[in-house]
Write a protein that holds these residues in place. Structure first.
Motif, PDB file in Angstrom:
ATOM      1  N   PHE A  63     -65.495  38.198  32.932  1.00  0.00           N
ATOM      2  CA  PHE A  63     -65.390  39.653  32.827  1.00  0.00           C
ATOM      3  C   PHE A  63     -66.773  40.184  32.539  1.00  0.00           C
ATOM      4  O   PHE A  63     -67.652  39.449  32.048  1.00  0.00           O
ATOM      5  CB  PHE A  63     -64.410  40.081  31.728  1.00  0.00           C
ATOM      6  CG  PHE A  63     -64.719  39.487  30.391  1.00  0.00           C
ATOM      7  CD1 PHE A  63     -65.700  40.033  29.565  1.00  0.00           C
ATOM      8  CD2 PHE A  63     -64.046  38.354  29.950  1.00  0.00           C
ATOM      9  CE1 PHE A  63     -66.001  39.472  28.338  1.00  0.00           C
ATOM     10  CE2 PHE A  63     -64.341  37.781  28.719  1.00  0.00           C
ATOM     11  CZ  PHE A  63     -65.324  38.349  27.917  1.00  0.00           C
ATOM     12  N   LEU A  79     -68.187  43.598  30.766  1.00  0.00           N
ATOM     13  CA  LEU A  79     -67.833  44.853  30.102  1.00  0.00           C
ATOM     14  C   LEU A  79     -68.964  45.256  29.166  1.00  0.00           C
ATOM     15  O   LEU A  79     -70.019  44.618  29.145  1.00  0.00           O
ATOM     16  CB  LEU A  79     -66.513  44.672  29.324  1.00  0.00           C
ATOM     17  CG  LEU A  79     -65.269  44.382  30.179  1.00  0.00           C
ATOM     18  CD1 LEU A  79     -64.128  43.844  29.328  1.00  0.00           C
ATOM     19  CD2 LEU A  79     -64.818  45.656  30.907  1.00  0.00           C
ATOM     20  N   LEU A  80     -68.745  46.304  28.390  1.00  0.00           N
ATOM     21  CA  LEU A  80     -69.767  46.758  27.445  1.00  0.00           C
ATOM     22  C   LEU A  80     -69.267  46.590  26.015  1.00  0.00           C
ATOM     23  O   LEU A  80     -68.078  46.767  25.732  1.00  0.00           O
ATOM     24  CB  LEU A  80     -70.089  48.234  27.676  1.00  0.00           C
ATOM     25  CG  LEU A  80     -70.764  48.592  29.004  1.00  0.00           C
ATOM     26  CD1 LEU A  80     -70.936  50.102  29.116  1.00  0.00           C
ATOM     27  CD2 LEU A  80     -72.119  47.894  29.138  1.00  0.00           C
ATOM     28  N   THR A  81     -70.197  46.293  25.117  1.00  0.00           N
ATOM     29  CA  THR A  81     -69.844  46.241  23.700  1.00  0.00           C
ATOM     30  C   THR A  81     -69.842  47.672  23.136  1.00  0.00           C
ATOM     31  O   THR A  81     -70.276  48.613  23.819  1.00  0.00           O
ATOM     32  CB  THR A  81     -70.866  45.410  22.900  1.00  0.00           C
ATOM     33  OG1 THR A  81     -72.096  46.114  22.885  1.00  0.00           O
ATOM     34  CG2 THR A  81     -71.054  44.038  23.510  1.00  0.00           C
ATOM     35  N   VAL A  82     -69.406  47.827  21.891  1.00  0.00           N
ATOM     36  CA  VAL A  82     -69.426  49.155  21.266  1.00  0.00           C
ATOM     37  C   VAL A  82     -70.849  49.686  21.139  1.00  0.00           C
ATOM     38  O   VAL A  82     -71.057  50.890  21.024  1.00  0.00           O
ATOM     39  CB  VAL A  82     -68.756  49.157  19.867  1.00  0.00           C
ATOM     40  CG1 VAL A  82     -67.266  48.983  19.973  1.00  0.00           C
ATOM     41  CG2 VAL A  82     -69.365  48.122  18.966  1.00  0.00           C
ATOM     42  N   VAL A 141     -65.978  29.923  23.342  1.00  0.00           N
ATOM     43  CA  VAL A 141     -65.712  31.351  23.183  1.00  0.00           C
ATOM     44  C   VAL A 141     -64.265  31.550  22.743  1.00  0.00           C
ATOM     45  O   VAL A 141     -63.343  30.934  23.293  1.00  0.00           O
ATOM     46  CB  VAL A 141     -65.961  32.122  24.510  1.00  0.00           C
ATOM     47  CG1 VAL A 141     -65.574  33.588  24.362  1.00  0.00           C
ATOM     48  CG2 VAL A 141     -67.432  32.015  24.912  1.00  0.00           C
ATOM     49  N   LEU A 142     -64.117  32.377  21.734  1.00  0.00           N
ATOM     50  CA  LEU A 142     -62.780  32.793  21.298  1.00  0.00           C
ATOM     51  C   LEU A 142     -62.618  34.262  21.667  1.00  0.00           C
ATOM     52  O   LEU A 142     -63.399  35.110  21.230  1.00  0.00           O
ATOM     53  CB  LEU A 142     -62.643  32.600  19.784  1.00  0.00           C
ATOM     54  CG  LEU A 142     -61.398  33.182  19.124  1.00  0.00           C
ATOM     55  CD1 LEU A 142     -60.112  32.584  19.709  1.00  0.00           C
ATOM     56  CD2 LEU A 142     -61.436  32.944  17.611  1.00  0.00           C
ATOM     57  N   LEU A 143     -61.625  34.535  22.491  1.00  0.00           N
ATOM     58  CA  LEU A 143     -61.344  35.909  22.906  1.00  0.00           C
ATOM     59  C   LEU A 143     -60.117  36.405  22.152  1.00  0.00           C
ATOM     60  O   LEU A 143     -59.051  35.788  22.231  1.00  0.00           O
ATOM     61  CB  LEU A 143     -61.044  35.975  24.401  1.00  0.00           C
ATOM     62  CG  LEU A 143     -62.161  35.556  25.347  1.00  0.00           C
ATOM     63  CD1 LEU A 143     -61.628  35.433  26.774  1.00  0.00           C
ATOM     64  CD2 LEU A 143     -63.284  36.580  25.292  1.00  0.00           C
ATOM     65  N   VAL A 144     -60.291  37.484  21.419  1.00  0.00           N
ATOM     66  CA  VAL A 144     -59.167  38.074  20.683  1.00  0.00           C
ATOM     67  C   VAL A 144     -58.884  39.436  21.302  1.00  0.00           C
ATOM     68  O   VAL A 144     -59.685  40.363  21.165  1.00  0.00           O
ATOM     69  CB  VAL A 144     -59.516  38.233  19.187  1.00  0.00           C
ATOM     70  CG1 VAL A 144     -58.358  38.881  18.435  1.00  0.00           C
ATOM     71  CG2 VAL A 144     -59.873  36.889  18.573  1.00  0.00           C
ATOM     72  N   PHE A 145     -57.785  39.523  22.014  1.00  0.00           N
ATOM     73  CA  PHE A 145     -57.402  40.792  22.629  1.00  0.00           C
ATOM     74  C   PHE A 145     -56.532  41.559  21.644  1.00  0.00           C
ATOM     75  O   PHE A 145     -55.433  41.101  21.288  1.00  0.00           O
ATOM     76  CB  PHE A 145     -56.621  40.550  23.927  1.00  0.00           C
ATOM     77  CG  PHE A 145     -57.465  40.046  25.062  1.00  0.00           C
ATOM     78  CD1 PHE A 145     -58.003  40.923  25.993  1.00  0.00           C
ATOM     79  CD2 PHE A 145     -57.722  38.690  25.209  1.00  0.00           C
ATOM     80  CE1 PHE A 145     -58.785  40.461  27.051  1.00  0.00           C
ATOM     81  CE2 PHE A 145     -58.492  38.215  26.261  1.00  0.00           C
ATOM     82  CZ  PHE A 145     -59.027  39.100  27.182  1.00  0.00           C
ATOM     83  N   LEU A 146     -57.028  42.703  21.208  1.00  0.00           N
ATOM     84  CA  LEU A 146     -56.299  43.465  20.195  1.00  0.00           C
ATOM     85  C   LEU A 146     -55.046  44.108  20.773  1.00  0.00           C
ATOM     86  O   LEU A 146     -54.971  44.425  21.951  1.00  0.00           O
ATOM     87  CB  LEU A 146     -57.196  44.553  19.607  1.00  0.00           C
ATOM     88  CG  LEU A 146     -58.413  44.083  18.812  1.00  0.00           C
ATOM     89  CD1 LEU A 146     -59.164  45.279  18.242  1.00  0.00           C
ATOM     90  CD2 LEU A 146     -58.010  43.145  17.689  1.00  0.00           C
ATOM     91  N   ARG A 147     -54.081  44.300  19.896  1.00  0.00           N
ATOM     92  CA  ARG A 147     -52.891  45.082  20.182  1.00  0.00           C
ATOM     93  C   ARG A 147     -52.969  46.293  19.276  1.00  0.00           C
ATOM     94  O   ARG A 147     -53.903  46.401  18.460  1.00  0.00           O
ATOM     95  CB  ARG A 147     -51.612  44.284  19.987  1.00  0.00           C
ATOM     96  CG  ARG A 147     -51.532  43.377  18.788  1.00  0.00           C
ATOM     97  CD  ARG A 147     -52.515  42.252  18.795  1.00  0.00           C
ATOM     98  NE  ARG A 147     -51.946  40.914  18.989  1.00  0.00           N
ATOM     99  CZ  ARG A 147     -52.683  39.846  19.191  1.00  0.00           C
ATOM    100  NH1 ARG A 147     -54.000  39.926  19.208  1.00  0.00           N
ATOM    101  NH2 ARG A 147     -52.121  38.678  19.357  1.00  0.00           N
ATOM    102  N   HIS A 148     -51.997  47.187  19.324  1.00  0.00           N
ATOM    103  CA  HIS A 148     -52.189  48.411  18.551  1.00  0.00           C
ATOM    104  C   HIS A 148     -52.151  48.178  17.046  1.00  0.00           C
ATOM    105  O   HIS A 148     -52.613  49.001  16.276  1.00  0.00           O
ATOM    106  CB  HIS A 148     -51.212  49.517  18.970  1.00  0.00           C
ATOM    107  CG  HIS A 148     -49.765  49.168  18.833  1.00  0.00           C
ATOM    108  ND1 HIS A 148     -49.117  49.226  17.638  1.00  0.00           N
ATOM    109  CD2 HIS A 148     -48.846  48.773  19.750  1.00  0.00           C
ATOM    110  CE1 HIS A 148     -47.842  48.893  17.821  1.00  0.00           C
ATOM    111  NE2 HIS A 148     -47.646  48.605  19.096  1.00  0.00           N
ATOM    112  N   LEU A 149     -51.638  47.027  16.623  1.00  0.00           N
ATOM    113  CA  LEU A 149     -51.685  46.714  15.185  1.00  0.00           C
ATOM    114  C   LEU A 149     -53.082  46.254  14.770  1.00  0.00           C
ATOM    115  O   LEU A 149     -53.383  46.144  13.596  1.00  0.00           O
ATOM    116  CB  LEU A 149     -50.714  45.576  14.875  1.00  0.00           C
ATOM    117  CG  LEU A 149     -49.397  45.925  14.228  1.00  0.00           C
ATOM    118  CD1 LEU A 149     -48.554  44.681  14.070  1.00  0.00           C
ATOM    119  CD2 LEU A 149     -49.552  46.620  12.902  1.00  0.00           C
ATOM    120  N   GLY A 150     -53.900  45.926  15.714  1.00  0.00           N
ATOM    121  CA  GLY A 150     -55.236  45.404  15.421  1.00  0.00           C
ATOM    122  C   GLY A 150     -55.313  43.921  15.645  1.00  0.00           C
ATOM    123  O   GLY A 150     -54.394  43.308  16.133  1.00  0.00           O
TER     124      GLY A 150
END
Lengths: 42, 131
Positions: free
Chosen positions: A11, A13-16, A33-42
């Motif tokens: 992928f 993309l841009l960081t904050v 690499v550990l990818l953590v895809f957030l959900r609306h709870l965080g």
């Protein structure tokens, strides 16, 4: 559906901070690499 | 995960937090929860789609999720509303340094996450294998 042992999709993309971030670049540095895809709870 | 930053560094692991939320929401989350990690914005959810993460309003707002929000509010967390698509589900993935998936965990609902210990054990195994 992706599963263990499959190549991870890249992928680009841009960081904050507005910096480009891609999986390929992270792997090029020799790290896992550990990818953590957030959900609306965080 | 944030409390394990040192161990993740020792295990030569880069952490990317991917969010579909807005920039202000992501900055706020970063300040409040997990400052050391890089947060990536994915408002179009291209990475979410590429990793097969589903949308489900029913699963996103089940009783477990609602109860978790109640617990957070009781513990003092401020309600800031939901930014972006509240039906989007998340997940956790470990990619080894050769670029292959070693853990593909898609959350059944927003409260469902793999145990951090399981992720750290896996990363330990990957490191031992490469030694």
């Amino acid at each position: 559906m992706l599963s263990n042992g499959d190549p991870a999709p890249d992928f680009s993309l841009l960081t904050v901070d507005g910096q480009p971030a891609s999986l390929r670049d992270a792997l090029r540095q020799g790290d896992h690499v550990l990818l953590v895809f957030l959900r609306h709870l965080g | 995960m944030c409390q394990h930053q040192d161990e993740l560094e020792r295990l030569n692991t880069r952490v990317f937090i991917v969010t579909f939320g807005t920039l202000p929401a992501a900055q706020r989350w970063l300040e409040e929860s997990c400052a050391p990690f890089q947060v990536i914005l994915d408002p179009q959810r291209t990475a979410y789609d590429a990793y097969g993460l589903e949308r489900s309003l029913r699963r996103s707002w089940n009783l477990r999720t609602l109860w978790r929000y109640v617990q957070l509010l009781i513990s003092g967390r401020r309600w800031r509303g939901i930014q972006g698509d509240s039906a989007q589900l998340g997940g956790d993935f470990v990619v080894d340094r050769e670029g292959f998936l070693r853990l593909a965990y898609r959350s059944h609902d927003p409260t469902d996450r793999p145990a951090v210990e399981k992720i750290l054990r896996l990363l330990n195994t990957l490191e031992e294998k490469d030694e």
